[in-house]
Scaffold this motif. Structure first.
Motif, PDB file in Angstrom:
ATOM      1  N   HIS A  33       1.003  -1.088  -0.037  1.00 20.30           N
ATOM      2  CA  HIS A  33       0.075  -0.174  -0.151  1.00 20.30           C
ATOM      3  C   HIS A  33       0.895   1.253  -0.140  1.00 20.30           C
ATOM      4  N   VAL A  34       0.627   2.268  -0.791  1.00 21.94           N
ATOM      5  CA  VAL A  34       1.454   3.456  -0.743  1.00 21.94           C
ATOM      6  C   VAL A  34       0.540   4.540  -0.999  1.00 21.94           C
ATOM      7  N   CYS A  35       0.712   5.326   0.145  1.00 26.23           N
ATOM      8  CA  CYS A  35      -0.280   6.567   0.332  1.00 26.23           C
ATOM      9  C   CYS A  35       0.184   7.317   1.741  1.00 26.23           C
ATOM     10  N   ILE A  36      -0.614   8.636   1.924  1.00 28.20           N
ATOM     11  CA  ILE A  36      -0.013   9.242   2.903  1.00 28.20           C
ATOM     12  C   ILE A  36      -1.572   9.851   3.423  1.00 28.20           C
ATOM     13  N   SER A  37      -1.850   9.611   4.510  1.00 31.82           N
ATOM     14  CA  SER A  37      -3.247  10.045   5.189  1.00 31.82           C
ATOM     15  C   SER A  37      -3.294  10.194   6.682  1.00 31.82           C
ATOM     16  N   THR A  38      -4.297  10.646   7.124  1.00 32.51           N
ATOM     17  CA  THR A  38      -4.429  10.954   8.539  1.00 32.51           C
ATOM     18  C   THR A  38      -5.094   9.831   9.084  1.00 32.51           C
ATOM     19  N   THR A  39      -5.510   8.848   8.212  1.00 34.88           N
ATOM     20  CA  THR A  39      -6.022   7.491   8.695  1.00 34.88           C
ATOM     21  C   THR A  39      -5.469   6.185   7.998  1.00 34.88           C
ATOM     22  N   ASN A  40      -5.719   5.200   8.335  1.00 29.49           N
ATOM     23  CA  ASN A  40      -5.257   3.978   7.666  1.00 29.49           C
ATOM     24  C   ASN A  40      -5.541   3.931   6.511  1.00 29.49           C
TER      25      ASN A  40
ATOM     26  N   THR B  85       4.155   6.070  11.059  1.00 31.92           N
ATOM     27  CA  THR B  85       2.963   6.769  11.883  1.00 31.92           C
ATOM     28  C   THR B  85       3.725   7.842  12.718  1.00 31.92           C
ATOM     29  N   THR B  86       3.322   9.025  12.458  1.00 30.77           N
ATOM     30  CA  THR B  86       3.871  10.164  13.246  1.00 30.77           C
ATOM     31  C   THR B  86       2.629  10.575  13.992  1.00 30.77           C
ATOM     32  N   VAL B  87       2.958  10.989  15.302  1.00 23.70           N
ATOM     33  CA  VAL B  87       2.087  11.276  16.305  1.00 23.70           C
ATOM     34  C   VAL B  87       2.025  12.827  16.428  1.00 23.70           C
ATOM     35  N   GLU B  88       0.688  13.397  15.969  1.00 23.54           N
ATOM     36  CA  GLU B  88       0.653  15.034  16.115  1.00 23.54           C
ATOM     37  C   GLU B  88      -0.834  15.124  16.766  1.00 23.54           C
ATOM     38  N   PRO B  89      -0.926  15.653  18.110  1.00 23.60           N
ATOM     39  CA  PRO B  89      -1.941  15.566  18.740  1.00 23.60           C
ATOM     40  C   PRO B  89      -3.027  16.701  18.216  1.00 23.60           C
ATOM     41  N   LEU B  90      -2.242  17.861  17.713  1.00 30.44           N
ATOM     42  CA  LEU B  90      -3.100  19.117  17.436  1.00 30.44           C
ATOM     43  C   LEU B  90      -3.916  18.900  15.851  1.00 30.44           C
TER      44      LEU B  90
ATOM     45  N   GLN C 193       4.344   2.474  25.152  1.00 27.38           N
ATOM     46  CA  GLN C 193       3.224   3.140  25.543  1.00 27.38           C
ATOM     47  C   GLN C 193       3.277   4.060  26.623  1.00 27.38           C
ATOM     48  N   GLY C 194       2.596   5.310  26.653  1.00 27.87           N
ATOM     49  CA  GLY C 194       2.790   6.135  27.618  1.00 27.87           C
ATOM     50  C   GLY C 194       3.885   7.122  27.669  1.00 27.87           C
ATOM     51  N   GLN C 195       4.838   6.690  26.471  1.00 30.31           N
ATOM     52  CA  GLN C 195       6.021   7.561  26.137  1.00 30.31           C
ATOM     53  C   GLN C 195       5.685   8.422  25.011  1.00 30.31           C
ATOM     54  N   VAL C 196       4.636   8.706  24.299  1.00 32.36           N
ATOM     55  CA  VAL C 196       4.487   9.092  23.068  1.00 32.36           C
ATOM     56  C   VAL C 196       4.259  10.675  23.152  1.00 32.36           C
ATOM     57  N   SER C 197       4.930  11.526  22.481  1.00 34.22           N
ATOM     58  CA  SER C 197       4.751  12.856  22.529  1.00 34.22           C
ATOM     59  C   SER C 197       4.617  13.193  21.021  1.00 34.22           C
ATOM     60  N   SER C 198       4.341  14.623  20.824  1.00 38.25           N
ATOM     61  CA  SER C 198       4.022  15.253  19.675  1.00 38.25           C
ATOM     62  C   SER C 198       5.349  14.978  18.749  1.00 38.25           C
ATOM     63  N   GLY C 199       5.175  14.737  17.493  1.00 38.15           N
ATOM     64  CA  GLY C 199       6.254  14.416  16.864  1.00 38.15           C
ATOM     65  C   GLY C 199       6.967  13.040  16.914  1.00 38.15           C
ATOM     66  N   THR C 200       6.398  12.245  17.823  1.00 40.74           N
ATOM     67  CA  THR C 200       7.154  10.853  17.846  1.00 40.74           C
ATOM     68  C   THR C 200       6.457  10.110  16.665  1.00 40.74           C
ATOM     69  N   SER C 201       7.482   9.155  16.099  1.00 41.82           N
ATOM     70  CA  SER C 201       7.048   8.424  15.186  1.00 41.82           C
ATOM     71  C   SER C 201       7.721   7.146  15.392  1.00 41.82           C
ATOM     72  N   SER C 202       6.690   6.032  14.728  1.00 40.32           N
ATOM     73  CA  SER C 202       7.135   4.871  14.659  1.00 40.32           C
ATOM     74  C   SER C 202       7.103   4.339  13.204  1.00 40.32           C
ATOM     75  N   THR C 203       8.128   2.991  12.829  1.00 38.23           N
ATOM     76  CA  THR C 203       8.303   2.697  11.627  1.00 38.23           C
ATOM     77  C   THR C 203       8.266   1.114  11.832  1.00 38.23           C
ATOM     78  N   GLN C 204       7.406   0.684  10.900  1.00 36.13           N
ATOM     79  CA  GLN C 204       6.979  -0.756  10.708  1.00 36.13           C
ATOM     80  C   GLN C 204       7.436  -1.404   9.377  1.00 36.13           C
ATOM     81  N   CYS C 205       7.986  -2.483   9.396  1.00 35.42           N
ATOM     82  CA  CYS C 205       8.398  -3.032   8.049  1.00 35.42           C
ATOM     83  C   CYS C 205       7.885  -4.532   7.923  1.00 35.42           C
ATOM     84  N   CYS C 206       7.571  -5.026   6.748  1.00 34.10           N
ATOM     85  CA  CYS C 206       7.422  -6.291   6.273  1.00 34.10           C
ATOM     86  C   CYS C 206       7.691  -6.608   5.018  1.00 34.10           C
ATOM     87  N   GLN C 207       7.587  -7.959   4.508  1.00 33.30           N
ATOM     88  CA  GLN C 207       7.970  -8.328   3.378  1.00 33.30           C
ATOM     89  C   GLN C 207       7.051  -9.063   2.501  1.00 33.30           C
ATOM     90  N   GLY C 208       5.706  -9.122   2.910  1.00 33.99           N
ATOM     91  CA  GLY C 208       4.702  -9.926   2.235  1.00 33.99           C
ATOM     92  C   GLY C 208       3.779  -8.976   1.294  1.00 33.99           C
TER      93      GLY C 208
END
Length: 128
Positions: free
Chosen positions: A24-31, A49-54, A74-89
């Motif tokens: 899937h190739v896209c940019i959105s505020t949802t999945n 996924t980048t966390v932007e509370p505002l 969890q519990g350590q998420v602040s504004s601008g925090t991001s996570s990256t997930q990788c998969c190969q299927g």
């Protein structure tokens, strides 16, 4: 024999793109979900996924050659925090959090090698 050789060459060319990874190739505020065929050099589907509370979270999905996953506690998420997930299927980055097993990375290489060896056998032993 030339007909068999030509058939094997056409088969090798036609089968190559069938092994290309789909993500899937896209940019959105949802999945977002927009399947695309990746380039031959892409080995991973990536979801960032980048966390932007505002302004809302930003989800970016794409095809990449290499990928290093990052996670947030969890519990350590602040504004601008991001996570990256990788998969190969194929289309493995459909969900925001997944555990899809990796595909065999050498499957296309093994097929190409097998076809090349078949062509070599035909050239060296034309009477078979």
């Amino acid at each position: 024999m030339k007909t068999i050789l030509l058939l094997l060459v056409v088969l090798a060319v036609a089968v190559g793109p069938a092994w290309a990874l789909r993500c899937h190739v896209c940019i959105s505020t949802t999945n977002c979900k927009q399947p695309q065929t990746c380039s031959a050099s892409s080995n991973f589907c990536r979801t960032m996924t980048t966390v932007e509370p505002l302004s809302g979270n930003l989800v970016k999905k794409d095809c990449v050659e290499s990928c290093t996953p990052t996670y947030t506690q969890q519990g350590q998420v602040s504004s601008g925090t991001s996570s990256t997930q990788c998969c190969q299927g194929d289309l493995c980055n459909e969900k925001l959090y997944n555990s899809v097993p990796a595909r065999a990375p050498l499957a296309g290489t093994a097929l190409g090698l097998g076809l090349a060896l078949g062509l070599l056998a035909l050239l060296l032993a034309p009477n078979l």
